[in-house]
Design an enzyme around this catalytic site. Structure first.
Site, mmCIF file in Angstrom:
data_model
loop_
_atom_site.group_PDB
_atom_site.id
_atom_site.type_symbol
_atom_site.label_atom_id
_atom_site.label_comp_id
_atom_site.label_asym_id
_atom_site.label_seq_id
_atom_site.Cartn_x
_atom_site.Cartn_y
_atom_site.Cartn_z
ATOM 1 N N LYS A 1 9.245 19.753 9.966
ATOM 2 C CA LYS A 1 8.854 18.714 8.939
ATOM 3 C C LYS A 1 9.706 17.534 8.864
ATOM 4 C CE LYS A 1 6.114 22.443 6.432
ATOM 5 N NZ LYS A 1 4.712 21.996 6.705
ATOM 6 N N TYR B 1 4.815 32.087 4.173
ATOM 7 C CA TYR B 1 3.956 31.683 5.498
ATOM 8 C C TYR B 1 4.953 31.163 6.105
ATOM 9 C CZ TYR B 1 1.040 29.020 8.809
ATOM 10 O OH TYR B 1 0.182 28.702 9.790
ATOM 11 N N ASP C 1 13.742 30.572 5.885
ATOM 12 C CA ASP C 1 12.843 29.854 6.457
ATOM 13 C C ASP C 1 12.972 28.468 5.730
ATOM 14 O OD1 ASP C 1 9.223 29.876 7.188
ATOM 15 O OD2 ASP C 1 10.865 28.331 7.371
HETATM 16 P P1 KE4 Z 1 4.002 24.614 11.702
HETATM 17 O O1 KE4 Z 1 3.970 25.642 12.691
HETATM 18 O O2 KE4 Z 1 2.953 24.464 10.921
HETATM 19 O O3 KE4 Z 1 5.031 23.101 11.941
HETATM 20 O O4 KE4 Z 1 5.102 25.268 10.446
HETATM 21 C C1 KE4 Z 1 4.922 26.451 10.021
HETATM 22 C C2 KE4 Z 1 5.825 26.760 8.754
HETATM 23 C C3 KE4 Z 1 6.749 27.632 8.727
HETATM 24 N N1 KE4 Z 1 7.290 27.768 7.580
HETATM 25 C C4 KE4 Z 1 7.097 27.290 6.184
HETATM 26 C C5 KE4 Z 1 7.867 27.583 5.104
HETATM 27 C C6 KE4 Z 1 5.839 26.430 6.475
HETATM 28 O O5 KE4 Z 1 5.468 25.945 5.251
HETATM 29 C C7 KE4 Z 1 5.243 26.358 7.600
HETATM 30 C C8 KE4 Z 1 3.915 25.299 7.661
HETATM 31 N N2 KE4 Z 1 3.543 24.696 6.328
HETATM 32 C C9 KE4 Z 1 2.208 24.435 6.244
HETATM 33 C C10 KE4 Z 1 1.735 23.882 4.776
HETATM 34 N N3 KE4 Z 1 2.364 24.678 3.826
HETATM 35 C C11 KE4 Z 1 1.687 23.409 7.316
HETATM 36 C C12 KE4 Z 1 0.085 23.033 6.949
HETATM 37 C C13 KE4 Z 1 -0.666 23.431 7.899
HETATM 38 O O6 KE4 Z 1 -0.606 24.508 8.147
HETATM 39 O O7 KE4 Z 1 -1.578 22.664 8.275
#
Ligand code: KE4
Length: 427
Positions: free
Chosen positions: A268, A145, A240
């Site tokens: 994060k 993701y 990523d």
């Molecule tokens: P955000 O747009 O949610 O800040 O980041 C996207 C993203 C990009 N790349 C990786 C590897 C990620 O894990 C994420 C977002 N992680 C999720 C949890 N696995 C965020 C939690 C959520 O979607 O509420």
């Protein structure tokens, strides 16, 4: 356990917010909860819900809170900056400080651009790669993701996987036509794809340790194969590291596994709990980004003072000698506790761990791909989740997420989690 305030807040939230939450996985639907828990406050590795129930936290707000909540150096820095102003839409010294820390920690990042989320970071990195190569196709791996930009929702993990929406409505066929999919860890498939279409491929984007189908480590040689093929065909390798960055090593997964990407995305931890993302890498690639180059990318709150301050304070604490040894030792104790608890039971389980990120899958191993992960017994995980919650332990509400260890966990916290897990598997 009384969660009536959370329930009332949820009913109120449903009047104004789709599904009552601002991000799908928080709805806790996949773990059979009647409603999500609304969190009121947190300190160290503990969080309290709106009804005052206290939990030991193993989510760290999906990764950012690696120091726990209320770290004096982070809070202190935030209070200072707050007084001076929360946003100017103009460059500040704080942005330079965080950029310098990131470039020093991750040598492959020669230039870095701050954004406001991981999604912005990955979509911008892909645009930079397409602009630099003049090619359209990107390769991603099923179960990974990279945020919710259209190009990635071809078979995303994380929330979309939990909601079993492998291809979200609203994403056009034209968009995903440029996204080529492979199974994670399929080095051979990647070789075949490059042999067939290498000249069309602008970038390969990969979680160097997958965290969004549950934790799935790279098989030996997988990242090295991706590196060699991108080099051979002139494609951009994007790591990523939104989760792994500053989690699995000071220099991220690229330091831990010794494979150097062309671009890296972060998020994060580098914001210390404030909204943040970043993309960066080889100078010649990043010099194509506006205003230096023609590839457009922008953001009102990019580099905002609060996130920069919290991020810089977090990284300076993490840079202290011995920090990652301490984090690894803590994480190994969490993994051992989970493994010991699950071992005597009849239930099949597989524990995948890379440092301070891990997942207990309710299925036999190995779990090395999305197809493997989907074999997990999600009903059993849901029962485990609710049991742990009842015993005051707060896990990520999905089988397809990562347990994130923070440095704030104490021996008592670990003992509480170990006892709770043991009592589940002993049932
Ligand atoms: P955000 O747009 O949610 O800040 O980041 C996207 C993203 C990009 N790349 C990786 C590897 C990620 O894990 C994420 C977002 N992680 C999720 C949890 N696995 C965020 C939690 C959520 O979607 O509420």
């Amino acid at each position: 356990m009384d969660t009536s305030t959370s329930q009332r807040l949820y009913e109120e939230a449903l009047k104004y917010i789709p599904g009552g939450v601002n991000s799908p996985v928080r709805a806790m639907k996949s773990v059979g909860m009647p409603h999500p828990l609304f969190i009121a406050r947190a300190r160290d590795a503990h969080i309290w819900d709106a009804d005052g129930n206290e939990y030991v936290d193993f989510v760290s707000s999906w990764g950012p809170m690696i120091l726990g909540w209320g770290h004096p150096q982070v809070l202190g820095r935030l209070h200072e900056v707050l007084e001076d102003g929360t946003s100017f839409g103009a460059p500040t010294a704080l942005e330079v400080e965080l950029a310098r820390l990131i470039c020093a920690a991750v040598p492959s990042i020669e230039l870095v651009r701050m954004v406001n989320s991981g999604t912005e970071a990955t979509m911008s990195a892909v645009r930079a790669a397409r602009g630099f190569t003049g090619r359209d196709k990107i390769v991603k791996f099923v179960g990974c993701y990279h945020g919710h930009a259209d190009a990635f929702l071809a078979a995303a993990g994380s929330g979309v996987l939990t909601l079993s929406l492998p291809d979200s409505p609203g994403v056009t066929r034209a968009t995903t036509a440029d996204t080529l999919l492979l199974e994670y860890n399929d080095g051979e498939g990647l070789e075949e794809l490059f042999a067939e279409r290498g000249e069309e491929i602008a970038a390969v984007i990969v979680e160097p340790v997958a965290g969004n189908m549950g934790v799935v480590p790279p098989r030996p040689g997988f990242l090295e194969t991706a590196r060699a093929l991108c080099t051979a065909y002139g494609a951009v390798l994007i790591f990523d590291e939104v989760i792994t960055g500053f989690r699995v090593a000071w220099g991220g997964a690229q330091e831990r596994f010794g494979v150097v990407p062309d671009l890296t995305t972060l998020g994060k931890i580098i914001g210390g709990g404030l909204p943040v993302g970043a993309f960066g890498g080889r100078r010649e690639l990043m010099e194509t980004v506006a205003p230096l180059g023609p590839t457009y990318q922008a953001g009102t709150l990019s580099g905002n003072p609060l996130a920069m301050a919290a991020g810089a304070a977090t990284l300076s604490v993490l840079s202290e000698p011995g920090t990652y040894e301490r984090l690894e030792a803590l994480a190994d104790r969490v993994a051992a506790a989970l493994r010991d608890a699950a071992t005597p039971g009849e239930r099949p389980f597989t524990l995948n761990q890379v440092g301070a990120m891990m997942t207990l899958f309710f299925c036999d191993g190995p779990v090395e791909s999305f197809a493997d992960a989907r074999r997990a017994d999600t009903a059993a995980f849901a029962a485990f989740y609710r049991h742990m919650l009842k015993h005051g332990v707060y896990l990520a509400p999905s089988q397809f997420e990562s347990t994130m260890v923070s440095l704030a966990l104490t021996a008592d916290d670990l003992a509480k989690a170990a006892d709770a897990a043991a009592s589940f598997f002993a049932r």
